[in-house]
Motif scaffolding. Sequence first.
Motif, short mmCIF file in Angstrom:
data_model
loop_
_atom_site.label_atom_id
_atom_site.label_comp_id
_atom_site.label_asym_id
_atom_site.label_seq_id
_atom_site.Cartn_x
_atom_site.Cartn_y
_atom_site.Cartn_z
N LYS A 100 26.83 -9.47 5.23
CA LYS A 100 25.37 -9.57 5.41
C LYS A 100 24.99 -9.40 6.87
O LYS A 100 24.03 -8.68 7.19
CB LYS A 100 24.86 -10.92 4.93
N ASP A 111 11.07 -9.78 10.71
CA ASP A 111 11.29 -11.23 10.74
C ASP A 111 12.41 -11.59 9.76
O ASP A 111 12.86 -10.76 8.97
CB ASP A 111 10.00 -12.01 10.46
N GLU A 112 12.83 -12.84 9.81
CA GLU A 112 14.03 -13.24 9.09
C GLU A 112 13.94 -13.01 7.58
O GLU A 112 14.88 -12.55 6.95
CB GLU A 112 14.31 -14.72 9.38
N GLU A 113 12.77 -13.29 7.03
CA GLU A 113 12.59 -13.14 5.58
C GLU A 113 12.70 -11.67 5.18
O GLU A 113 13.38 -11.32 4.21
CB GLU A 113 11.22 -13.69 5.20
N GLU A 114 12.04 -10.81 5.94
CA GLU A 114 12.10 -9.38 5.67
C GLU A 114 13.53 -8.86 5.80
O GLU A 114 13.98 -8.03 5.00
CB GLU A 114 11.23 -8.61 6.67
N ARG A 115 14.21 -9.35 6.84
CA ARG A 115 15.60 -8.93 7.05
C ARG A 115 16.46 -9.31 5.86
O ARG A 115 17.22 -8.49 5.35
CB ARG A 115 16.17 -9.61 8.30
N GLY A 116 16.31 -10.56 5.40
CA GLY A 116 17.08 -11.03 4.25
C GLY A 116 16.82 -10.17 3.02
O GLY A 116 17.77 -9.79 2.31
N ALA A 117 15.57 -9.82 2.81
CA ALA A 117 15.21 -9.03 1.63
C ALA A 117 15.80 -7.62 1.73
O ALA A 117 16.33 -7.07 0.76
CB ALA A 117 13.69 -8.96 1.49
N ARG A 118 15.73 -7.06 2.93
CA ARG A 118 16.26 -5.71 3.15
C ARG A 118 17.79 -5.69 2.96
O ARG A 118 18.34 -4.75 2.38
CB ARG A 118 15.86 -5.25 4.56
N GLU A 120 19.57 -7.72 1.05
CA GLU A 120 19.83 -7.82 -0.40
C GLU A 120 19.67 -6.45 -1.08
O GLU A 120 20.48 -6.04 -1.90
CB GLU A 120 18.87 -8.82 -1.07
#
Length: 352
Positions: A100, A111-118, A120
């Motif tokens: 990851k 931002d962190e949330e967008e990064r996490g989603a991308r 995944e």
Amino acid sequence: PEGETLLELDGVFKEYDAETAVEDVSLTVKQGELLTLLGPSGCGKTTTLRLIAGLERPTRGTVTIGAETVAGGSAFVTPEARDVGIVFQDFALFPHLTVKENVAFGLTDADEEERGARVEELLDLVNLPEHGEKTPDQLSGGQKQRVALARSLAPEPEVLLLDEPFSNLDVRLRVEMREEVRRILKEAGVTAVSVTHDQEEALSISDRVAVMNEGRVEQIGDPAAVFEQPESKFVASFLGRASFLEGRLSEGKVETGIGRFDAATLEGYDTTYDNAPVDVLVRPDDVRATPATGEEADGYVLRRQYVGPSFIYRVELDSGETVHCLHNHVENFETDQRVAVDLVADHPLAWY
Ligand code: ADP
Ligand code: MG
């Protein structure tokens, strides 16, 4: 949009002190297309990729990505400022980071949330959704390649460059990953340029193939066109097993030592070429050998090579020329056996 030119090289040269690595290369790559540069070692493939990435500056010529001239004249856009991703031959994963974290590496803006989603989304794309917490040493070769692809695709580059992407995989995995890499690039919709010296790989993964020789592009076209209509002897012999026979044009026919065919099939043929010598391309399935009977002999079997479902016989003709003949197991010849050889193809290619 799909179908429009995204990348263009126009009259690009790269000269080093002693030699010219890339000579007058012009090519275009359309949005979403996968172009492969194919050629022998030292022909300028890696240099061409480095020129696209901005790791080299052309001696002459221009490189355009989208609407921007990234190299040419006084213009030069640095590699960091180009929207280009690179997949390295050895994958170059960060060993101390998880899958990851490797994939997220290039995603600095979000931002962190967008990064996490991308991340995944990319792990799904490369079929590794369960492996995000592993480190590279816990992955197989094929999985490492998937991570390297995901990491390069994460920032959504306009162009993705792949230099000999399969060279670190064993033969079986290489064939499997060809299909996978093509699927992933197509699903991502990225415009890609890959490099290989392996003709089978180039023909099987690419939308178009550019065959390079000594710094130049000799031919560019879709895989079937470069294989079936090679425009030069170099392309013909690089893209498959090829022998050349001396032929002679006479009264609308091309005569060779093992048969004749209609000269009308030759590109640009007209009767002014009569009596001209030609080099006739002969592929292993263009000829058939039969056991010699009495005076009916053209040569003898020099060598036989077992290639799984068939044999390839190398036959030395009495003229001194050699041809390769592909045969199934039913027709079996021994080394040194005398054979008759016939040209069975009706549309061979030849060069004046
Ligand atoms: P390929 O990737 O097709 O094997 P390269 O692009 O690496 O070929 O190299 C093309 C030619 O340019 C080779 O003859 C190589 O020796 C030469 N070359 C490449 N980089 C340099 C350099 N930095 N300095 C001098 N010669 C180079
Ligand atoms: Mg190279």
